[in-house]
Design a protein around this motif. Sequence first.
Motif, PDB file in Angstrom:
ATOM      1  N   UNK A 257       0.838  -1.202   0.000  1.00 43.61           N
ATOM      2  CA  UNK A 257       0.000   0.000   0.000  1.00 43.61           C
ATOM      3  C   UNK A 257       0.871   1.249   0.000  1.00 43.61           C
ATOM      4  N   UNK A 258       1.859   1.289   0.872  1.00 42.15           N
ATOM      5  CA  UNK A 258       2.760   2.440   0.946  1.00 42.15           C
ATOM      6  C   UNK A 258       3.495   2.646  -0.375  1.00 42.15           C
ATOM      7  N   UNK A 259       3.958   1.540  -0.973  1.00 43.95           N
ATOM      8  CA  UNK A 259       4.714   1.631  -2.225  1.00 43.95           C
ATOM      9  C   UNK A 259       3.847   2.175  -3.344  1.00 43.95           C
ATOM     10  N   UNK A 260       2.604   1.702  -3.458  1.00 47.05           N
ATOM     11  CA  UNK A 260       1.718   2.199  -4.519  1.00 47.05           C
ATOM     12  C   UNK A 260       1.429   3.680  -4.339  1.00 47.05           C
ATOM     13  N   UNK A 261       1.082   4.065  -3.126  1.00 42.56           N
ATOM     14  CA  UNK A 261       0.770   5.478  -2.870  1.00 42.56           C
ATOM     15  C   UNK A 261       1.954   6.370  -3.242  1.00 42.56           C
ATOM     16  N   UNK A 262       3.149   5.935  -2.875  1.00 43.84           N
ATOM     17  CA  UNK A 262       4.348   6.732  -3.162  1.00 43.84           C
ATOM     18  C   UNK A 262       4.675   6.743  -4.658  1.00 43.84           C
ATOM     19  N   UNK A 263       4.713   5.574  -5.268  1.00 43.41           N
ATOM     20  CA  UNK A 263       5.187   5.467  -6.655  1.00 43.41           C
ATOM     21  C   UNK A 263       4.181   5.968  -7.675  1.00 43.41           C
ATOM     22  N   UNK A 264       2.902   5.724  -7.431  1.00 41.53           N
ATOM     23  CA  UNK A 264       1.888   6.107  -8.424  1.00 41.53           C
ATOM     24  C   UNK A 264       1.324   7.496  -8.170  1.00 41.53           C
ATOM     25  N   UNK A 265       1.123   7.861  -6.899  1.00 38.14           N
ATOM     26  CA  UNK A 265       0.400   9.093  -6.599  1.00 38.14           C
ATOM     27  C   UNK A 265       1.215  10.128  -5.824  1.00 38.14           C
ATOM     28  N   UNK A 266       2.435   9.792  -5.448  1.00 30.04           N
ATOM     29  CA  UNK A 266       3.240  10.744  -4.691  1.00 30.04           C
ATOM     30  C   UNK A 266       2.685  11.032  -3.311  1.00 30.04           C
ATOM     31  N   UNK A 267       2.021  10.044  -2.724  1.00 28.72           N
ATOM     32  CA  UNK A 267       1.414  10.193  -1.406  1.00 28.72           C
ATOM     33  C   UNK A 267       2.123   9.301  -0.398  1.00 28.72           C
ATOM     34  N   UNK A 268       1.870   9.563   0.886  1.00 29.46           N
ATOM     35  CA  UNK A 268       2.493   8.758   1.945  1.00 29.46           C
ATOM     36  C   UNK A 268       1.505   8.538   3.072  1.00 29.46           C
ATOM     37  N   UNK A 269       1.581   7.363   3.690  1.00 29.22           N
ATOM     38  CA  UNK A 269       0.798   7.118   4.893  1.00 29.22           C
ATOM     39  C   UNK A 269       1.368   7.934   6.043  1.00 29.22           C
ATOM     40  N   UNK A 270       0.481   8.436   6.895  1.00 27.23           N
ATOM     41  CA  UNK A 270       0.939   9.139   8.089  1.00 27.23           C
ATOM     42  C   UNK A 270       1.526   8.098   9.038  1.00 27.23           C
ATOM     43  N   UNK A 271       2.812   8.175   9.352  1.00 32.59           N
ATOM     44  CA  UNK A 271       3.446   7.111  10.151  1.00 32.59           C
ATOM     45  C   UNK A 271       2.857   6.939  11.533  1.00 32.59           C
ATOM     46  N   UNK A 272       2.257   8.001  12.097  1.00 28.09           N
ATOM     47  CA  UNK A 272       1.693   7.918  13.437  1.00 28.09           C
ATOM     48  C   UNK A 272       0.219   7.514  13.433  1.00 28.09           C
ATOM     49  N   UNK A 273      -0.327   7.291  12.236  1.00 26.17           N
ATOM     50  CA  UNK A 273      -1.750   6.970  12.139  1.00 26.17           C
ATOM     51  C   UNK A 273      -1.977   5.650  11.406  1.00 26.17           C
ATOM     52  N   UNK A 274      -1.048   4.737  11.585  1.00 26.13           N
ATOM     53  CA  UNK A 274      -1.208   3.371  11.091  1.00 26.13           C
ATOM     54  C   UNK A 274      -1.445   2.486  12.317  1.00 26.13           C
ATOM     55  N   UNK A 275      -2.592   1.833  12.379  1.00 26.41           N
ATOM     56  CA  UNK A 275      -2.896   1.007  13.546  1.00 26.41           C
ATOM     57  C   UNK A 275      -3.607  -0.266  13.127  1.00 26.41           C
ATOM     58  N   UNK A 276      -3.371  -1.333  13.903  1.00 24.39           N
ATOM     59  CA  UNK A 276      -4.125  -2.577  13.756  1.00 24.39           C
ATOM     60  C   UNK A 276      -4.689  -2.902  15.127  1.00 24.39           C
ATOM     61  N   UNK A 277      -6.007  -2.962  15.213  1.00 27.21           N
ATOM     62  CA  UNK A 277      -6.669  -3.203  16.500  1.00 27.21           C
ATOM     63  C   UNK A 277      -7.667  -4.348  16.375  1.00 27.21           C
ATOM     64  N   UNK A 278      -7.871  -5.030  17.490  1.00 24.59           N
ATOM     65  CA  UNK A 278      -8.915  -6.037  17.567  1.00 24.59           C
ATOM     66  C   UNK A 278     -10.270  -5.337  17.677  1.00 24.59           C
ATOM     67  N   UNK A 279     -11.279  -5.962  17.116  1.00 20.77           N
ATOM     68  CA  UNK A 279     -12.610  -5.366  17.141  1.00 20.77           C
ATOM     69  C   UNK A 279     -13.086  -5.092  18.560  1.00 20.77           C
TER      70      UNK A 279
END
Length: 357
Positions: A257-279
């Motif tokens: 996901x990060x690679x596509x956003x960067x390479x295709x759209x010049x975008x980046x995920x916010x490093x402090x707003x990536x989370x995986x949580x249990x429901x």
Amino acid sequence: MKVYKNLFGLITSPENLFLAWGMFKRDKRNKPDVMVFERNLEQNIFSLYYDLRNKTYRHGPYKGFWIRDPKQRHIHKASVRDRVLHHAIFSIINPIFEETFIPNSFSCRVGFGTHKGIAVLEGMTRAVAQNGIRPCFVLKCDIKKFFDSVNHDILLEIFRKKIKDENAMGFLTEIVESYTTPTERERERERERVNTAPRKGIPIGNLTSQLFANVYINEFDQFVKHILHIKDYVRYTDDFAIASPSRAYLESLIEPISAFLHNRLGLALHPKKISIRKLHQGIDFLGYLIFPKHRLLRTKTRRRMFAKFKAKVAAYRTGALSEESLMASLQSYLGAMSHADAVQLAEEMKNLIWFVD
């Protein structure tokens, strides 16, 4: 792929411009700049029409101001003349791209919105969890400075895939390039009349920016659905969530996901707003917390609502706010609460009218 070749006349026709004016003015009739434009409405509309037909139209400057919604945002307001054109473009161009958007893209689309997005994510999590039989994890991400990072060249390239009308592309380009992120580096480049850096940014405030944002990030949506083959995916503007019974699977998605956003759209995920949580920990999405069997308002959302409503009650008591406005605000907040398990909160807010000092 279906392409469109004769859009210029549809967008620039006097009929479409007057229809655009009607859409634009709906809730703005008492604004001073709108009233000034309306005094000479026919003259102003036909002046815009002739500039467009003669290809002499130039987008005007923006007026910037800050709002808190709830975080601080820099809004850029175009002139009434330009905003009428934005509506004229949106009415013709948006339907062309709307049919390409995925069903789980919920931002700035008629019949969609935040509450539907939350409901769909909630349904996904419950289906993944199979009513508690399986674990359910949710990857939640935020694209960093999305509106400021939209690359003009990439955006226009995406438009050109479907729009084969150079005249229509001419004023689309004019609007896209009417704004750039006002960094110091870009100010220096403007002063020196150097134009080698990629031009970036779309203004929060333009109706066309809603279209531009959806068209731009739709490239990512298509990648998620058709290349990564992710089923349980929901996006609202620059926030998105993916549900799965496997934490390891969600972790494996972050790199592509990060690679596509960067390479295709010049975008980046916010490093402090990536989370995986249990429901069962609660999934924080669009102002609400989703749990296996219920939904709550986010704590910050609840506090902000009560603080704002207390201020409105105080203004009402001093005569600075009408009863009609106060009750309209109350109904708005109660509407938001109705999408969560918040009966007690709703009663507490109603009681503020009587008990706030």
